[in-house]
Structure formats: structure tokens, C-alpha cells
Design an enzyme around this catalytic site. Sequence first.
Site, PDB file in Angstrom:
ATOM      1  CG  ASP A   1      -3.949  -0.652  -7.150  1.00  0.00           C
ATOM      2  OD1 ASP A   1      -2.731  -2.283  -7.029  1.00  0.00           O
ATOM      3  OD2 ASP A   1      -3.232   0.197  -6.831  1.00  0.00           O
TER       4      ASP A   1
ATOM      5  CE  LYS B   1      -1.626  -0.350  -4.553  1.00  0.00           C
ATOM      6  NZ  LYS B   1      -1.157   0.605  -5.108  1.00  0.00           N
TER       7      LYS B   1
ATOM      8  CB  VAL C   1      -0.707   0.390   0.936  1.00  0.00           C
ATOM      9  CG1 VAL C   1      -1.891   1.416   1.355  1.00  0.00           C
ATOM     10  CG2 VAL C   1      -1.380  -1.071   1.657  1.00  0.00           C
TER      11      VAL C   1
HETATM   12  N1  HSE Z   1       0.356  -0.120  -9.990  1.00  0.00           N
HETATM   13  C1  HSE Z   1       0.016   0.048  -8.633  1.00  0.00           C
HETATM   14  C2  HSE Z   1       0.304   1.463  -9.463  1.00  0.00           C
HETATM   15  C3  HSE Z   1       1.685  -0.226  -8.510  1.00  0.00           C
HETATM   16  O1  HSE Z   1       0.326   2.401 -10.006  1.00  0.00           O
HETATM   17  O2  HSE Z   1      -0.154   2.410  -8.020  1.00  0.00           O
HETATM   18  C4  HSE Z   1       1.544   0.107  -7.372  1.00  0.00           C
HETATM   19  O3  HSE Z   1       1.035  -0.787  -6.130  1.00  0.00           O
END
Ligand code: HSE
Length: 436
Positions: A201, A205, A132
Site C-alpha cells: 500500500d 502511494k 494518498v
Molecule cells: N490501509 C491504509 C492505511 C488505508 O492503513 O493507511 C489508507 O490508505
Amino acid sequence: MKEIKAGLLGFGTIGTGVVKVFQNNCQLLEERLGARLVLHRIADLDISTDRGVSLAPEVLTTDAAEVLDNPEIDVVIELIGGYEPARTFVLRAIENGKHVVTANKALLALHGDEILAAAAAKGVDVMFEAAVGGGIPIISSIKENLCANNFRSVFGILNGTCNYILSRMTKEGADFSAVLKDAQDKGYAEADPTFDIEGVDTAHKIAILIGMCFGTRVKFEDIYTEGISAISALDIQFAKQFGYKIKLLAIGKKDNGQIEARVHPTMVPLNYPLADVDGAFNAVRLVGDFLGPAMLYGQGAGMEATASAVMGDVMAIARNIIAGIGSRTPAMAYRPEAIQQLAIKPMDEIISQYYLRFGTEDRPGVLAQISGILGRHDISIASMIQPERKEGGPVPIVIMTHEAKEANVRAALTEIDALEVALEPSRLIRIENELE
Ligand code: HSE
């Protein structure tokens, strides 16, 4: 001098960064640890591509078992990403009594319970600072420095790719797809970039942060998630006119024993520190009952910053090994038996201010129809812009509302979209004026 051996699974961008830390800062690590930290094996299916680092040939292997089942290895660093085979490998490392460091937020958000239970049963540590906020020390801050606080809220700009795209669209009026390509070239994006731009994503997190801040389990699928692919240059321009920037914001709040858990494009006032978090930078804003508000800020993606977080965890585990202790701090900041299952507030019940954009015919009475529908749904207008139509096409009507209930706004938009004068689907962006 005592040696502590690590094995790496996944020799991609972050893996290469980890190798660089081992090589460039070898002496520093030794001075700070009082032992020698050795990267004993690296396993990846591709060991022939030149990553710009030189390694003894015996370090590299295509066989993960040489890391997972190697009795010499104390710590396994998992940087494969994704659900499988990462899950199987991590569980096997734990079963073999190895500590694990991972940057895999997807794995933790979906299989964290299983992995942490297996680690507790074996008495090994699983650490995930890099999962994270890239290089930002948010996980250890929640677990250690801030552990005397009841948290009220946690807000995050947690995806470097999205923040980079939105920042460049805002500054340069750049085109979405060209900027995404740049973010991929810089190594920010996930293997599947839809995970970035559709907010997945970020949701992975914030699921981790909400669990740690509020001592609850949040199922990833219960987090309302909206990405940035529908954000247009027009919305960015209007946001600026009203004094806002659009950010993909992850929101966690505790309210009367319920949890708000959501990820969506959000208008943040230009004079708020979160609005100044640009490019691939991330930030997490926490409010604790004794701490008050605090913001942690740093590079949220990229080889070096993420490798820094991975190596911080490796060092913490190495120190525990030297001290002969393990599992001193609960992985999710609460002892497992103290973790509750708090209810997630349904999205329909959230209260927010809203930016609404309609594309309509330019004729008398349109505004009256729209404002009438909003009024009937108990939605009060705070301000409005209707620029003059340039040439043909729908005329944009932009309305900022006072606080309203999400269910009412949704119902009003359905009615407005069904009007004969509505030429395109309405757009809704939530506004966060009160960063509690
Ligand atoms: N793909 C993620 C981002 C990488 O762009 O933040 C870091 O977790």
C-alpha cells in the site's frame, strides 16, 4: 437552485464516511458551493448491513449500472478498492462522460496511465486526494500550491496500519499480531492486510507521489518494497538505545536525473519531526527548490479523515461544473506530454547508513571476524553494542555503519551469514540521517 448529483460505488467504511459528510454537512456544502450536492445512488453488493446511517431505500442498489449509466449522475465516487471491477467501472464512468473521484491507490499505481488518458480524451476530471495520506491534502498541494517548485525529495509515512502497529510496539512493547487486529477493527487496514504490512500500500502511494513530484512514470514493480513483518521488539529497543525510531518510510529522491524509489523500515532520528508521527497518522515531507523543506501531517486512514479528502474532490469538481470548466489542472501535476521516463536507481547503488544485527555464538574472535568482513567490503563501523548474553541462545551484536553502498553491505552479510559462528540470519535496517 442547481443540483449536482453524485453516485457512490462501494458502501464500506469510507463510503459510510462519505454518506455522513453529505448528511451532516449538507448545509455547509451548499453554502460553499452555491448549488445543492446530492448523493443520488449508492451501489454495493451488500445493501442490507446496517452502517448506522439512514437512507431512502431508492438510493441503494446492488446494480453498479444504476450509477455508471445513470444520465442524471455527474460525478462517480469509486470506493470499491482493488484492481477489478474498479478499473472497468471507472473506465465505464469516464466513457459515459462522468467525472470520477477515487481513493483507490492500487488502481492508480497500476492503471493510472490508462485511466487518465481515457479521462483526458473525454474531457472529464479524475481526482484522487484520498488515495494518498488519508485526510492530508498532499495531492492538491503538489498540483496547486507548490507547483512552482522543482522537488528534490519526497518522504512519507503513508500507511496508517503500519504506523499504528510500529507506534504501539514502540510505546507498549505490544505484540505485532494483537496490534494488527486492533488496526483492522478500527478500519485502517486494507481488505488484504498483507498490502499494509508488506509495504505494498505504501509503494502504491509513493508511486503516485514520485510521479507527481518529479514528472516521471514509476512502475509500481520497480519500487523496492520491504514491509514491517520482520521488525522485532529487539530491533525497536536497540533503535531507541541509538536515538532512533523505526518507521515504514517511503522514499523518493531525484539525484543526477535518476530516481530513488523505495519503501522499507527505516531508522529515523528521535529529534526529527517524522519520528513524532505516531498512531494512524501519516506525514509527507517534501523539499522543493524554493519551498525548502515542508511537512504535511494528518490522519492517514480511517472513515472520517478519508471521507473528508473524497468530499474535497467532489466539491472541486462541482465547482468546475458550476463554472463550466473542467480539467484545469493536470491530474499528475504535469501536462501528460511533459512527463518523462526517468531511470530508477538500482537498489545495489544506493548509499545509506545501516543498522546491522547479528545473532552469534559468544566466543573469542567473533567480533573480529565480523568487523574484518565489513572492512573488506569498505563498510566502516560508526558504533556498536554487544549486550551480555542472558541465558543460552545467540548473543546479539548490533553495529551502526557509516555511509556504505548497498551492494557492499549485502555481499558482507552473505559472507557473515555463512560463518560457523552465525546462529541466525543477520538483520539490516537502513538509517535516514540526512532528510534532504
Ligand atoms: N490501509 C491504509 C492505511 C488505508 O492503513 O493507511 C489508507 O490508505
